[in-house]
Design a protein around this motif. Sequence first.
Motif, short mmCIF file in Angstrom:
data_model
loop_
_atom_site.label_atom_id
_atom_site.label_comp_id
_atom_site.label_asym_id
_atom_site.label_seq_id
_atom_site.Cartn_x
_atom_site.Cartn_y
_atom_site.Cartn_z
N VAL A 5 0.84 -1.19 0.00
CA VAL A 5 0.00 0.00 0.00
C VAL A 5 0.87 1.25 0.00
O VAL A 5 0.60 2.21 -0.71
CB VAL A 5 -0.96 -0.01 1.22
CG1 VAL A 5 -1.69 1.31 1.35
CG2 VAL A 5 -1.94 -1.16 1.09
N VAL A 6 1.95 1.21 0.78
CA VAL A 6 2.87 2.35 0.82
C VAL A 6 3.52 2.54 -0.54
O VAL A 6 3.63 3.67 -1.04
CB VAL A 6 3.92 2.16 1.93
CG1 VAL A 6 5.02 3.21 1.83
CG2 VAL A 6 3.26 2.21 3.29
N VAL A 12 1.70 6.84 -6.73
CA VAL A 12 0.65 7.77 -7.14
C VAL A 12 1.08 9.21 -6.89
O VAL A 12 0.92 10.08 -7.76
CB VAL A 12 -0.68 7.45 -6.41
CG1 VAL A 12 -1.69 8.55 -6.59
CG2 VAL A 12 -1.24 6.13 -6.90
N VAL A 13 1.63 9.47 -5.72
CA VAL A 13 2.04 10.84 -5.38
C VAL A 13 3.16 11.31 -6.29
O VAL A 13 3.12 12.43 -6.83
CB VAL A 13 2.47 10.92 -3.90
CG1 VAL A 13 3.13 12.24 -3.59
CG2 VAL A 13 1.24 10.72 -3.01
N ILE A 14 4.17 10.50 -6.47
CA ILE A 14 5.29 10.88 -7.33
C ILE A 14 4.83 11.02 -8.77
O ILE A 14 5.23 11.94 -9.49
CB ILE A 14 6.45 9.87 -7.22
CG1 ILE A 14 7.00 9.87 -5.79
CG2 ILE A 14 7.54 10.16 -8.21
CD1 ILE A 14 7.57 11.19 -5.34
N GLY A 15 3.99 10.11 -9.22
CA GLY A 15 3.47 10.22 -10.58
C GLY A 15 2.69 11.50 -10.80
O GLY A 15 2.84 12.17 -11.83
#
Length: 153
Positions: A5-6, A12-15
């Motif tokens: 999950v991490v 997702v955040v970096i993308g």
Amino acid sequence: MRGNVVDLAVAVVIGAAFTNIVNAVVQGVINPLVGAFGTKDLDHYKSCLKGPCVFDDKTGTVTEGVPIMWGTVLSATLSFLITAAVVYFLMVLPMSKYLARVAARRREREGTQEVLEVSELEVLKEIRDLLSERRAAEGGPGGGTAGETGGGI
């Protein structure tokens, strides 16, 4: 489960953070390189599926025909591939190497603890053997005092 999950959340955040940078690189560098073989913008690469396509120059909309905007799809695909490569090489790969090192260190520690446990077991067996030899030398299982025999062990 938490690790996966991490990893997903980080991806997702970096993308999302790199989306603007990647889009700028695709629009500013890659599209002109690909467009060197034709038009200067990939968005101008299109085919007409049905009938001749007529575009309104002012609005950019189609007035006749059914266009297939494959240049836009190519541009979006290039953006996705660059984003995926950045996320993989800057986040996923280093994180997996780090987790592999942590797991190897944990296995080393557990292996050391096993050796210590085996050694402790061997020491306890030697103590048991010495005590039984001592009892035998003192006159059998009942020899010695009650405190020495452990109270009927």
